[in-house]
Design an enzyme around this catalytic site. Structure first.
Site, mmCIF file in Angstrom:
data_model
loop_
_atom_site.group_PDB
_atom_site.id
_atom_site.type_symbol
_atom_site.label_atom_id
_atom_site.label_comp_id
_atom_site.label_asym_id
_atom_site.label_seq_id
_atom_site.Cartn_x
_atom_site.Cartn_y
_atom_site.Cartn_z
ATOM 1 N N ARG A 102 1.455 -37.565 2.852
ATOM 2 C CA ARG A 102 1.709 -37.448 1.626
ATOM 3 C C ARG A 102 1.940 -38.719 1.116
ATOM 4 O O ARG A 102 2.471 -39.523 1.678
ATOM 5 C CB ARG A 102 3.006 -36.699 1.190
ATOM 6 C CG ARG A 102 2.899 -35.183 1.053
ATOM 7 C CD ARG A 102 2.270 -34.457 -0.059
ATOM 8 N NE ARG A 102 1.793 -33.214 0.150
ATOM 9 C CZ ARG A 102 0.793 -32.601 0.584
ATOM 10 N NH1 ARG A 102 -0.375 -33.311 1.057
ATOM 11 N NH2 ARG A 102 0.869 -31.177 0.437
ATOM 12 N N GLU A 159 -1.974 -40.713 -6.725
ATOM 13 C CA GLU A 159 -2.986 -40.043 -6.814
ATOM 14 C C GLU A 159 -3.122 -39.287 -7.815
ATOM 15 O O GLU A 159 -4.535 -38.925 -8.127
ATOM 16 C CB GLU A 159 -3.307 -39.515 -5.342
ATOM 17 C CG GLU A 159 -2.521 -38.047 -5.298
ATOM 18 C CD GLU A 159 -2.704 -37.562 -3.847
ATOM 19 O OE1 GLU A 159 -3.261 -36.499 -3.689
ATOM 20 O OE2 GLU A 159 -2.665 -38.213 -2.755
ATOM 21 N N HIS A 169 -7.727 -37.990 -0.384
ATOM 22 C CA HIS A 169 -7.157 -36.624 -0.066
ATOM 23 C C HIS A 169 -8.060 -35.443 0.421
ATOM 24 O O HIS A 169 -8.111 -34.166 -0.272
ATOM 25 C CB HIS A 169 -6.308 -35.885 -1.166
ATOM 26 C CG HIS A 169 -5.138 -35.220 -0.846
ATOM 27 N ND1 HIS A 169 -3.999 -35.479 -1.468
ATOM 28 C CD2 HIS A 169 -5.070 -34.380 0.149
ATOM 29 C CE1 HIS A 169 -3.147 -34.606 -0.696
ATOM 30 N NE2 HIS A 169 -3.719 -34.014 0.185
#
Length: 332
Positions: free
Chosen positions: A235, A264, A296
């Site tokens: 994360r 993000e 991601h």
């Protein structure tokens, strides 16, 4: 029942349609994110399905509850983007996919570290431009180095075993609930600060909680070996990006590979190639030659997408038959 997916992409449809042959739900796909401005487009959904960057805050949950939604299903493992307290107050159950494919993320973690260390991404670009010079592409042997792993769930455990058994590294690990089975593979559990002080390569694999937010900060960075390499596929909020940028600039951090970023939500899963990115911290970060950033995608394998779709739709069915598996409930 009606299941509405937000932030869905073209690659979601195939796995969900295939999994739905078993469950026979009505599925509606939206390619935009869920937030307080788009929540009305959930319509008469019985289940709202969201992804990592959807904004499931108190206002959004209130609106969902008013529309009769009883279940929010995350098609991912983390749920830090959901206000769990508000969900419980509005009597909405939140489910997630706790283990869709730990191999996908752990393999990607190793790939990032290898690519960064041996400058594979930079070599690829050079050769495409007919530049066959290898000056500036020097790496080091990973064998014999110390790899630190913070968080030894399924993903972290896979990473630890891979570096210990596959590369012959010394692996130090920290977890608030250590998996002692890892010791059988030669992984040593120590205190968190010892991991930070001794690691040549540091891999982050813990969830984002109040206690882990900015676990990598100016103080913890100062404890690390000069020239440490940091890899984060967990994360973005685990790292204080401004502190990281300063540490890279000073040489304290020798390299960083991240698949997640604390800002993000405004960047990842979008094509911004024709726009000016106004996040100056991110722009500074990606311009370092010793930084590798991906958007991601560590989870992104065929097997993981199929597992996510099946688990998500099964949870929807189980919820309405009162047979929901406790392990998938985020707000117990």
């Amino acid at each position: 029942m009606r299941v509405v997916l937000f932030s869905s992409q073209s690659y979601d449809r195939g796995p969900f349609e295939e999994a739905n042959k078993t469950f026979n739900h009505e599925i509606i796909y939206h390619n935009f994110s869920l937030n307080k401005d788009t929540v009305s487009l959930a319509g008469k959904a019985q289940v709202v399905c969201v992804f990592v960057n959807d904004q499931v805050d108190a206002d959004t949950l209130k609106a969902l509850a008013e529309n009769g939604v009883k279940l929010v299903a995350l098609r991912c493992g983390g749920y830090n983007n959901v206000n769990l307290k508000a969900a419980s107050e509005y009597k909405i159950t939140v489910v997630h996919v706790p283990s869709y494919s730990p191999f996908a993320v752990s393999e990607f973690t190793v790939g990032l570290l290898l690519s960064l260390n041996r400058k594979i991404h930079r070599a690829y670009v050079r050769v495409r431009e007919d530049d066959f010079n290898i000056v500036g592409l020097l790496g080091c042997d990973i064998h014999g180095k110390t790899v630190g792993v913070i968080g030894t769930g399924k993903i972290g455990s896979n990473v630890a075993k891979c570096f210990k058994m596959g590369f012959g590294c010394d692996v130090l690990a920290y977890d608030i609930n250590p998996d002692k089975k890892l010791e059988n593979y030669g992984v040593q559990f120590v205190e968190q600060n010892e991991v930070l002080k001794k690691a040549d390569f540091l891999c982050l694999h813990c969830p984002l909680t109040p206690s882990t937010t900015h676990i990598v900060n100016s103080d913890s960075l100062a404890l690390m070996k000069k020239g440490v390499t940091i890899v984060n596929t967990s994360r973005g909020g685990l790292i204080d990006t401004k502190a990281l940028v300063d540490a890279i600039d000073s040489g304290q951090v020798g390299g960083c590979a991240i698949d997640v970023y604390e800002g993000e939500r405004n960047l990842f899963y979008k094509d911004l190639s024709n726009e000016v990115i106004k996040d100056s911290t991110f722009q500074r970060l990606v311009n370092f030659p010793n930084v590798l950033v991906t958007s991601h995608q560590a989870f992104f394998t065929t097997e993981a997408l199929c597992s996510i779709a099946h688990t998500t739709l099964k949870s929807a069915s189980d919820f309405y038959t009162n047979s929901l598996d406790e392990s998938v409930i985020a707000n117990k």
